[in-house]
Write an enzyme that holds these catalytic residues in place. Structure first.
Site, PDB file in Angstrom:
ATOM      1  N   SER A 220       0.812  -1.215   0.000  1.00 39.65           N
ATOM      2  CA  SER A 220       0.000   0.000   0.000  1.00 39.65           C
ATOM      3  C   SER A 220       0.847   1.267   0.000  1.00 39.65           C
ATOM      4  O   SER A 220       0.400   2.308  -0.490  1.00 39.65           O
ATOM      5  CB  SER A 220      -0.923   0.021   1.223  1.00 39.65           C
ATOM      6  OG  SER A 220      -1.873  -1.014   1.166  1.00 39.65           O
TER       7      SER A 220
ATOM      8  N   HIS B 245      -0.831  -9.910  -1.302  1.00 40.33           N
ATOM      9  CA  HIS B 245      -1.358  -9.123  -2.410  1.00 40.33           C
ATOM     10  C   HIS B 245      -1.147  -9.845  -3.738  1.00 40.33           C
ATOM     11  O   HIS B 245      -0.371 -10.799  -3.831  1.00 40.33           O
ATOM     12  CB  HIS B 245      -0.670  -7.765  -2.478  1.00 40.33           C
ATOM     13  CG  HIS B 245      -0.848  -6.933  -1.253  1.00 40.33           C
ATOM     14  ND1 HIS B 245      -0.176  -5.764  -1.043  1.00 40.33           N
ATOM     15  CD2 HIS B 245      -1.626  -7.105  -0.149  1.00 40.33           C
ATOM     16  CE1 HIS B 245      -0.520  -5.234   0.119  1.00 40.33           C
ATOM     17  NE2 HIS B 245      -1.399  -6.045   0.684  1.00 40.33           N
TER      18      HIS B 245
END
EC number: 3.1.3.1
Length: 675
Positions: free
Chosen positions: A245, A635
């Site tokens: 992120s 992810h």
């Protein structure tokens, strides 16, 4: 305009045969992410800049093992003319010393050393105790701070240095593209909604469990579905397929690629995580927009995570390490050219104080500092937030860490009592936390009062979509996605009531994805009727193709969420990257899932994670696809959607890199003219 400029400049750069691009190196380990040679320049090759935006430049010259680096290196730059690029020659403009060209003096030269692993074999040898597995790198470096290239175009940058091991003269050649941005605003305001970790498949699943359908046809759509413009965003980082992120959100706020963990910088190899070459942030550009082009604009930051966490911190912070939460709190008001946002709402109270587990920088009471030095009004719960009617800057911190997720805040409320989570450091739980829509609407009210004429930018993050996807808690992740969607609907209504809808661009996207998808439905009653040893029978409860009937979720009260989460027919869903765990396809009513727990150490001396016997104790076993040192899911590479509505929304259609989002927002806000 932005798309055309990007295409033209990239085409010009491609046409320059004298400076060929060096393709990214394959492999899992590197000496320095954006540094393919022994001579490195940061920002690296093929970087795109916004004309007039500030940035730092770092040169590193490396020597491995016992070889010392050249300290007599030289850096040059020249702007390539259209004639140069058309003729594929580079004769019109001569290379000029970088300091002379930019009129910026470098910092004092530095030297240091660091170590890295050349490949997986070396890394795992080190994990087994081999102290000689790493390679030492000796570094000579210089840095130029607050450089500005005001004139759009294509620039060649050349580093000359000596390879001390071979005695040969070396050069590193780069192309930088400087893009113009409009000086005329298309929109007065921009709201950037981030569904952290949100993918198209997750939106599809959220729609399925929340919207009524008849004969397979939805009778209502999600608010995201109703945006007129849809695009896709590529999320990979500068040196890895899979982003986190920090650097993905950083790309949205700077227009530059970076490496995992980094915020607003190109990671260098220096010992300090705070001296890496910085890029000017979108919020900083908005703060110094010229008066003739609208003047200084407002900035709002809203998140259900800690306000120091990666995505919100990307709006205001510069550091190589996203985990430096205490210093990140300080950077908001004391950093170099600090953003000092008008609205800061979320969690992370432990970094503001030193009471009962507080982790503030030097034990400072930052609630007091924010109030005394910058005039913030501080609120600590939902009632105080909603009661605030002032015009001053607003700081709302509602939890010691991340806010609890929507499902626990609104359905399984007993789970809030499990920890001492008061943002001020007491031993009490935070029982009165706001929802995302509470924070966004209050933030918009404050921004509108403070900057109705000049306009504003707000980043609002539904953080726990990602936070819940990691432990494979799909129900909680989808509930937070629905909270984001409902917030978008309420935001559009608020903008319309306040006559701001025609002046406001709304963007909804994600910073990265998870490899989530739905492959059928599950009859949990049939699943639960079998014993633990009857796994084949349990798996037969999964219906696929013609047997993948509709799930049991119903939203009878029309609030956008299922009325009941513990239902008979649920979704057969999962991800590609996960640890060994157990699965029963049913909501965990007792709080966030813990899919795997440490069961001992491997011969590499790291913890090995196996299925948590207390999670889905009557479920089926799923052998992990990740290394045994991974405790949660990870992810994925996939592109993420971007939805756009309002003035300038047409710029966001199609497939685009995450760095392009910054340039397009700058275009819409008219950031092509700074004082």
């Amino acid at each position: 305009m932005v798309k055309v400029l990007l295409f033209v400049l990239l085409s010009l750069a491609t046409a320059i045969s004298a400076v060929s691009a060096q393709l990214d190196h394959p492999g899992q380990f590197s000496r320095l992410g954006a540094c393919p040679d022994l001579g490195c320049v940061l920002p690296p090759d093929r970087t795109n800049f916004l004309a007039g935006a500030k940035f730092d430049v770092r040169v590193e010259v490396h020597g491995e093992d016992q070889v010392q680096p050249d300290t007599e290196y030289s850096l040059y730059i020249r702007k390539l003319s259209k004639a140069d690029t058309k003729a594929r020659k580079n004769n019109n403009n001569k290379l000029v010393d970088f300091t002379k060209f930019t009129k910026v003096q470098p910092d004092a030269p530095e030297t240091w050393n660091f170590s890295y692993f050349k490949d997986a074999s070396a890394y795992w040898k080190s994990q087994s105790g081999d102290k000689n597995a790493s390679t030492t790198v000796n570094v000579a470096s210089s840095a130029w701070r607050n450089v500005r290239l005001r004139e759009p175009g294509t620039y060649e940058v050349l580093l000359k240095y000596q390879d001390m091991a071979s005695g040969n003269q070396k050069t590193s050649q780069l192309i930088w593209n400087v893009n113009a941005a409009s000086k005329k605003r298309k929109a007065k305001n921009v709201i950037l909604f981030i569904g952290d970790g949100m993918t198209t498949a997750m939106i599809t699943a959220a729609r399925l469990i929340s919207k009524p359908h008849v004969s397979g046809l939805y009778q209502k759509r999600m608010h995201m579905d109703q945006f007129p413009v849809l695009g896709h965003v590529m999320t990979h980082s500068i040196d890895s397929l899979i982003t986190d992120s920090a650097n993905s959100a950083s790309a949205y706020n700077t227009g530059h690629k970076s490496s995992p963990g980094a915020l607003g910088v190109y990671p260098d190899s220096s010992p300090s995580p705070f001296d890496d070459p910085k890029q000017e942030l979108l919020a900083q550009l908005l703060r110094r927009r010229s008066k003739k082009n609208g003047g200084k604009g407002g900035v709002g930051i809203v998140t259900t995570a800690e306000v120091q966490d990666a995505t919100p911190a990307a709006v205001f912070s510069h550091t190589r390490q996203r985990g430096e939460g205490a210093t990140i709190v300080d950077q908001m008001i004391h950093g170099q050219d600090p953003v000092v946002a008008d609205v800061i709402l979320g969690g992370g109270g432990k970094y503001f104080h030193s009471q009962n587990g507080g982790k503030s920088l030097n034990g400072t009471d930052y609630y007091e500092v924010y109030s005394k030095e910058r005039g913030y009004k501080t609120v600590f719960d939902r009632d105080e937030l909603l009661a605030y009617k002032g015009k001053g800057p607003l700081l709302g911190i509602f939890h010691s860490g991340n806010l609890n997720v929507w499902l626990d805040r609104n359905v399984y409320k007993d789970n809030l009592n499990q920890t001492a989570s008061d943002p001020r450091g007491s031993d009490l739980p935070a029982l009165n936390q706001p929802n995302l829509d509470d924070m966004v609407i209050k933030g918009l009210e404050v921004l509108d009062m403070r900057y109705r004429k000049e306009g504003w930018f707000m980043m609002a993050e539904a953080a726990s979509i990602d936070t819940m996807m990691h432990p494979l808690d799909y129900d909680r992740a989808l509930a937070d996605l629905l909270e984001l969607d409902n917030t978008i609907g309420k935001t559009k209504d608020w903008l319309k009531r306040n006559n701001l809808d025609k002046d406001t661009l709304i963007l909804t996207t994600a910073d990265h994805g998870h490899s989530f998808d739905v492959y059928g439905s599950v009859d949990t009653q049939y699943f639960n009727s079998f014993s633990d040893s009857e796994e084949i029978e349990k798996k037969n409860s999964i219906g696929t193709y013609k047997n993948s009937g509709w799930p049991s979720y119903v939203d009878a009260d029309g609030d956008g969420f299922p009325d009941e989460w513990n239902v008979r027919y649920t979704l057969a869903a999962g991800t590609v990257g996960f640890p060994t765990h157990r699965e029963d396809f049913q909501v965990n009513v007792n709080g966030t899932r813990v899919p795997a727990v440490a069961q001992g150490n491997s011969h590499h001396h790291f913890k090995v994670y196996e299925a948590n016997p207390e999670d889905a104790p009557h479920g089926i076993n799923k052998a992990g696809t990740l290394g045994g040192n991974e405790a949660v899911g990870v992810h994925s590479l996939q592109d993420v959607p971007i939805f756009a509505s309002g003035p300038g929304s047409e710029l966001f259609a199609g497939v685009q890199d995450n760095t392009e989002i910054f340039h397009k927002i700058a275009e819409v806000l008219g950031l092509g003219d700074q004082k």
